[in-house]
Motif scaffolding. Structure first.
Motif, PDB file in Angstrom:
ATOM      1  N   UNK A  28       0.828  -1.200   0.000  1.00 15.51           N
ATOM      2  CA  UNK A  28       0.000   0.000   0.000  1.00 15.51           C
ATOM      3  C   UNK A  28       0.861   1.248   0.000  1.00 15.51           C
ATOM      4  N   UNK A  29       1.887   1.252   0.855  1.00 10.62           N
ATOM      5  CA  UNK A  29       2.792   2.402   0.918  1.00 10.62           C
ATOM      6  C   UNK A  29       3.503   2.602  -0.421  1.00 10.62           C
ATOM      7  N   UNK A  30       3.936   1.499  -1.013  1.00  9.87           N
ATOM      8  CA  UNK A  30       4.615   1.625  -2.304  1.00  9.87           C
ATOM      9  C   UNK A  30       3.634   2.109  -3.371  1.00  9.87           C
ATOM     10  N   UNK A  31       2.366   1.670  -3.292  1.00  7.81           N
ATOM     11  CA  UNK A  31       1.346   2.139  -4.227  1.00  7.81           C
ATOM     12  C   UNK A  31       1.133   3.639  -4.083  1.00  7.81           C
ATOM     13  N   UNK A  32       1.111   4.109  -2.832  1.00 13.86           N
ATOM     14  CA  UNK A  32       0.934   5.545  -2.607  1.00 13.86           C
ATOM     15  C   UNK A  32       2.086   6.314  -3.209  1.00 13.86           C
ATOM     16  N   UNK A  33       3.288   5.833  -3.026  1.00 16.48           N
ATOM     17  CA  UNK A  33       4.464   6.513  -3.567  1.00 16.48           C
ATOM     18  C   UNK A  33       4.406   6.516  -5.087  1.00 16.48           C
ATOM     19  N   UNK A  34       4.073   5.376  -5.668  1.00 18.30           N
ATOM     20  CA  UNK A  34       4.031   5.328  -7.124  1.00 18.30           C
ATOM     21  C   UNK A  34       2.907   6.197  -7.665  1.00 18.30           C
ATOM     22  N   UNK A  35       1.800   6.274  -6.981  1.00 13.72           N
ATOM     23  CA  UNK A  35       0.709   7.142  -7.424  1.00 13.72           C
ATOM     24  C   UNK A  35       1.143   8.595  -7.408  1.00 13.72           C
TER      25      UNK A  35
END
Length: 128
Positions: A28-35
């Motif tokens: 989830x954290x990596x998804x937020x960063x990539x978003x």
């Protein structure tokens, strides 16, 4: 022994679910960063697109100006003014002649003589 195996199995399941939860959190954290990165990239792309669009529009305008032939007027503006004034004078004279000759009952050419206008001015002013 069976109770120890059950405990190990229970603790093993518990540790597996914790690991899975941690992995989900990291994803989830990596998804937020990539978003966020994706949004930033999009903003940069649109800003560069806008500048290039503006530059392209300016270039197109300049090309149109270069291709456009200078307009040479066949009937110059100063000549137009003279023609309009001449037509206005002719219309005034024709109106005077129609008004004095047809409506007033006099000779139409008398409307263009100075003596006729002097007589009209004397009647209007009436010096006593």
């Amino acid at each position: 022994m069976p109770t120890q195996q059950k405990e190990k199995a229970v603790t093993g399941q518990h540790s597996q679910t914790e690991e899975q939860e941690q992995e989900l959190q990291q994803e989830k954290n990596s998804d937020k960063v990539t978003r966020k990165e994706q949004k930033q990239k999009k903003q940069q792309e649109t800003s560069t697109d806008k500048t290039t669009r503006k530059e392209q529009k300016k270039d197109r305008k300049q090309e149109k100006r270069k291709r456009k032939k200078p307009r040479r007027r066949i009937f110059p503006i100063w000549l137009r003014i003279i023609v309009v004034l001449a037509i206005s004078a002719v219309a005034l004279a024709a109106g005077l002649m129609v008004g004095y000759g047809v409506m007033g009952g006099g000779n139409p050419t008398d409307a263009l003589k100075w003596e006729t206008w002097q007589h009209i001015i004397d009647i209007v002013v009436k010096k006593e």
